[in-house]
Design a protein around this motif. Structure first.
Motif, short mmCIF file in Angstrom:
data_model
loop_
_atom_site.label_atom_id
_atom_site.label_comp_id
_atom_site.label_asym_id
_atom_site.label_seq_id
_atom_site.Cartn_x
_atom_site.Cartn_y
_atom_site.Cartn_z
N THR A 102 0.82 -1.20 0.00
CA THR A 102 0.00 0.00 0.00
C THR A 102 0.86 1.26 0.00
OG1 THR A 102 -0.19 0.13 2.44
CG2 THR A 102 -1.83 -1.20 1.27
N ALA A 160 -3.55 -1.37 5.26
CA ALA A 160 -2.63 -0.29 4.91
C ALA A 160 -1.62 0.00 6.02
CB ALA A 160 -3.40 0.98 4.58
N TYR A 189 -9.83 2.19 1.82
CA TYR A 189 -9.03 1.43 2.78
C TYR A 189 -9.86 0.24 3.29
CZ TYR A 189 -5.95 5.55 3.13
OH TYR A 189 -5.09 6.59 2.87
N THR A 243 -4.37 4.12 10.52
CA THR A 243 -4.93 4.02 9.17
C THR A 243 -6.28 4.71 9.09
OG1 THR A 243 -3.77 1.94 8.71
CG2 THR A 243 -5.71 2.41 7.39
N ALA A 278 -7.16 7.74 6.56
CA ALA A 278 -8.31 7.73 5.67
C ALA A 278 -9.16 8.98 5.88
CB ALA A 278 -9.14 6.47 5.90
#
Length: 261
Positions: A93, A115, A202, A215, A219
């Motif tokens: 990623t 990710a 994601y 993560t 996002a």
């Protein structure tokens, strides 16, 4: 050139998906997704440097995110792929995001599975330590410890097992060099958080205790869409392959409203 395989779409569609695996693995980690994807998309799988037997080694390149990204794009150019969907898992990623940031003309949108975003002090410190002494320690022990740090606890046992089996392709020297790549990746993620990427999706497991919290933050700050898979750890495309495939197909159809976890 990096080891790669191109699968033409069975229905003749011209749209392409580029798949990038995670650290220690290779393109075989997509074995549960390939049959579905290749029905309606051209699929290009690429093995990162030092992954898969006979592949280009990281030690043969400049040890940088940019050098690896350029090797990935060289494979895309070889197949005349100028604009496509990119799907990566874990370390893969980072390269999806890096290519978006610096070579955006290649990317339609990214599907970021498990990710890697910014990380806590423990993981960052371990990556720095292993980048200095990773080739001085028994390789199996180092990889065992590293897998526990990334995927701790009993709930991530299956993910750790997959991770360790894939480690066979690496050696002490290449492992140590990849710790430098991880350190660069963590720094890059701080910059990526400041960008605007509403096109990204994601997909992470709710049990991904190492990466999930940050993560989710990435996002939100980049305006990407976050999907959390219940009762699933870091390697969600394998651990819960059937549910992941359902989500993946809905994401590709842009059918976000029916995805609930």
């Amino acid at each position: 050139m990096l080891h790669n395989t191109f699968y033409p779409a069975e229905d003749g569609n011209t749209e392409t998906i580029v798949l990038l695996h995670g650290f220690g693995g290779n393109s075989r980690i997509w074995k549960y997704q390939l049959p579905l994807l290749s029905k309606h998309y051209n699929v290009l799988t690429i093995d990162l440097p030092s992954h898969n037997e006979g592949n280009l080694r990281l030690s043969q390149l400049e040890v940088s995110l940019d050098a690896i990204s350029k090797e990935i794009l060289a494979v895309c150019d070889q197949h005349s792929i100028r604009h496509s969907i990119f799907m990566g898992v874990s370390l893969g990623t980072i390269f999806v995001k890096y290519i978006q940031a610096f070579y955006p003309e290649y990317v339609d949108f990214g599907i970021l599975v498990g990710a890697v975003a910014t990380v806590n002090t423990l993981l960052h410190g371990c990556a720095r330590l292993f980048s200095k002494i990773g080739d001085k320690l028994p390789f199996a022990t180092v990889y065992h410890v590293f897998s526990w740090i990334i995927m701790p606890g009993k709930r991530n046992e299956e993910s750790r097992s997959i991770f360790r089996k894939c480690a066979i392709a690496l050696n002490k020297k290449e492992f140590k060099l990849y710790m430098h790549i991880f350190n660069q990746a963590f720094r890059f993620s701080k910059l990526f958080e400041k960008e605007y990427h509403p096109e990204n999706i994601y997909i992470s497991g709710k049990l991904d205790s190492c990466f999930l919290r940050r993560t989710v933050r990435e996002a939100k700050s980049t305006c990407g869409r976050m999907i959390q898979m219940a009762a699933c750890g870091h390697v969600c495309n394998i651990v819960q392959k059937e549910r992941f495939n359902e989500i993946m197909l809905k994401v590709l159809d842009r059918n976000y409203t029916v995805i609930a976890e």
